[in-house]
Design a protein around this motif. Structure first.
Motif, PDB file in Angstrom:
ATOM      1  N   VAL A  51       0.839  -1.199   0.000  1.00 29.83           N
ATOM      2  CA  VAL A  51       0.000   0.000   0.000  1.00 29.83           C
ATOM      3  C   VAL A  51       0.875   1.251   0.000  1.00 29.83           C
ATOM      4  N   LEU A  52       1.860   1.281   0.873  1.00 26.54           N
ATOM      5  CA  LEU A  52       2.755   2.426   0.951  1.00 26.54           C
ATOM      6  C   LEU A  52       3.490   2.661  -0.362  1.00 26.54           C
ATOM      7  N   ALA A  53       3.943   1.578  -0.970  1.00 26.33           N
ATOM      8  CA  ALA A  53       4.630   1.709  -2.253  1.00 26.33           C
ATOM      9  C   ALA A  53       3.702   2.299  -3.310  1.00 26.33           C
ATOM     10  N   GLY A  54       2.452   1.870  -3.288  1.00 21.65           N
ATOM     11  CA  GLY A  54       1.481   2.405  -4.231  1.00 21.65           C
ATOM     12  C   GLY A  54       1.186   3.875  -4.009  1.00 21.65           C
ATOM     13  N   LEU A  55       1.453   4.360  -2.803  1.00 20.75           N
ATOM     14  CA  LEU A  55       1.249   5.766  -2.473  1.00 20.75           C
ATOM     15  C   LEU A  55       2.516   6.597  -2.653  1.00 20.75           C
ATOM     16  N   GLY A  56       3.548   5.962  -3.185  1.00 19.98           N
ATOM     17  CA  GLY A  56       4.765   6.697  -3.498  1.00 19.98           C
ATOM     18  C   GLY A  56       5.876   6.609  -2.480  1.00 19.98           C
ATOM     19  N   VAL A  57       5.703   5.807  -1.433  1.00 18.93           N
ATOM     20  CA  VAL A  57       6.755   5.648  -0.427  1.00 18.93           C
ATOM     21  C   VAL A  57       7.761   4.619  -0.930  1.00 18.93           C
ATOM     22  N   ARG A  58       9.014   5.001  -1.012  1.00 21.23           N
ATOM     23  CA  ARG A  58      10.041   4.112  -1.550  1.00 21.23           C
ATOM     24  C   ARG A  58      11.019   3.623  -0.487  1.00 21.23           C
TER      25      ARG A  58
END
Length: 240
Positions: A51-58
């Protein structure tokens, strides 16, 4: 909680964290782009990482290898930078260097040596931060309960990291003492960071600040914030 509801919750939390960071940067006269948020996902499932990755968190942080290793493997298809942020025992180094890109908690010479030996065996490279003990009550030379080298010992550790093939010095990391003024603690860290940058200009990372004290960390120069609860909620309530 449904998958859609969890995603909405995390998205709302992330928006609030980003607003806090932006406000803290504005108050400190800094650009928001100077500060990166590391999502600390300990005790949360790989689905939250996605989910975080999909929100732009790398940038994703973990503090226990037994949880981090399988989670990193499950998310290997994502373009993520994995940060190991917990105290690291030498018997876990072999596993950690297989997935971690950055280790924040380097606090003793033996750990430097083992990290170098294992990362070379894996044919990888690893960025290391020297963890600084900011507890003024700790006796010199004694690693505190939350880890960290005495301020006076940081230059020698930095030199050892730079000399170890396969390792590169990224900068410094610290956890503010549970009691006391975080601004004063992060002042001490900033002074150590200035000294290290003077010796190694490329070592620009200051990893400091968590959910409760990120504003103080930003005010005192943090470049990386390790945020867990403010993003994902109270630990242990949402697992599986």
């Amino acid at each position: 909680m449904s998958e859609d509801a969890r995603r909405a919750e995390i998205a709302a939390n992330l928006d609030r964290v980003r607003e806090r960071v932006a406000a803290a940067c504005a108050a400190a006269g800094r650009a928001a782009e100077e500060v990166r948020v590391i999502a600390v996902t300990k005790q949360y499932p790989a689905s939250d990482v996605r989910v975080l990755a999909g929100l732009g968190v790398r940038d994703v942080g973990e503090n226990r290898d037994q949880e981090a290793a399988p989670k990193a493997a499950e998310c290997r298809d994502l373009d993520l930078t994995w940060h190991f942020v917990g105290q690291l025992q030498t018997n876990k180094v072999r596993s950690v260097v297989r997935y971690a890109h950055v280790v924040h908690s380097v606090d003793r010479p033996r750990l430097v040596t083992e990290l170098g030996r294992r990362v070379r065996a894996e044919g990888r490279a690893l960025t290391c931060l020297v963890q600084v003990n900011l507890d003024p009550e700790s006796a010199r030379g004694v690693i505190g309960p939350r880890g960290g080298a005495d301020c006076a010992d940081v230059p020698a550790l930095a030199e050892a990291i730079e000399a170890e093939e396969g390792l590169s010095l990224g900068g410094v990391m610290a956890v503010a003492p549970r009691d006391g003024d975080p601004l004063k603690a992060f002042d001490r860290l900033n002074a150590v960071a200035d000294d290290i940058r003077g010796r190694y200009p490329h070592a620009t990372v200051i990893s400091a600040g968590m959910s409760g004290d990120l504003e103080a960390a930003v005010e005192r120069g943090a470049t990386h914030l390790r945020i867990g609860t403010a993003l994902l909620g109270d630990r242990g309530l949402i697992v599986g």
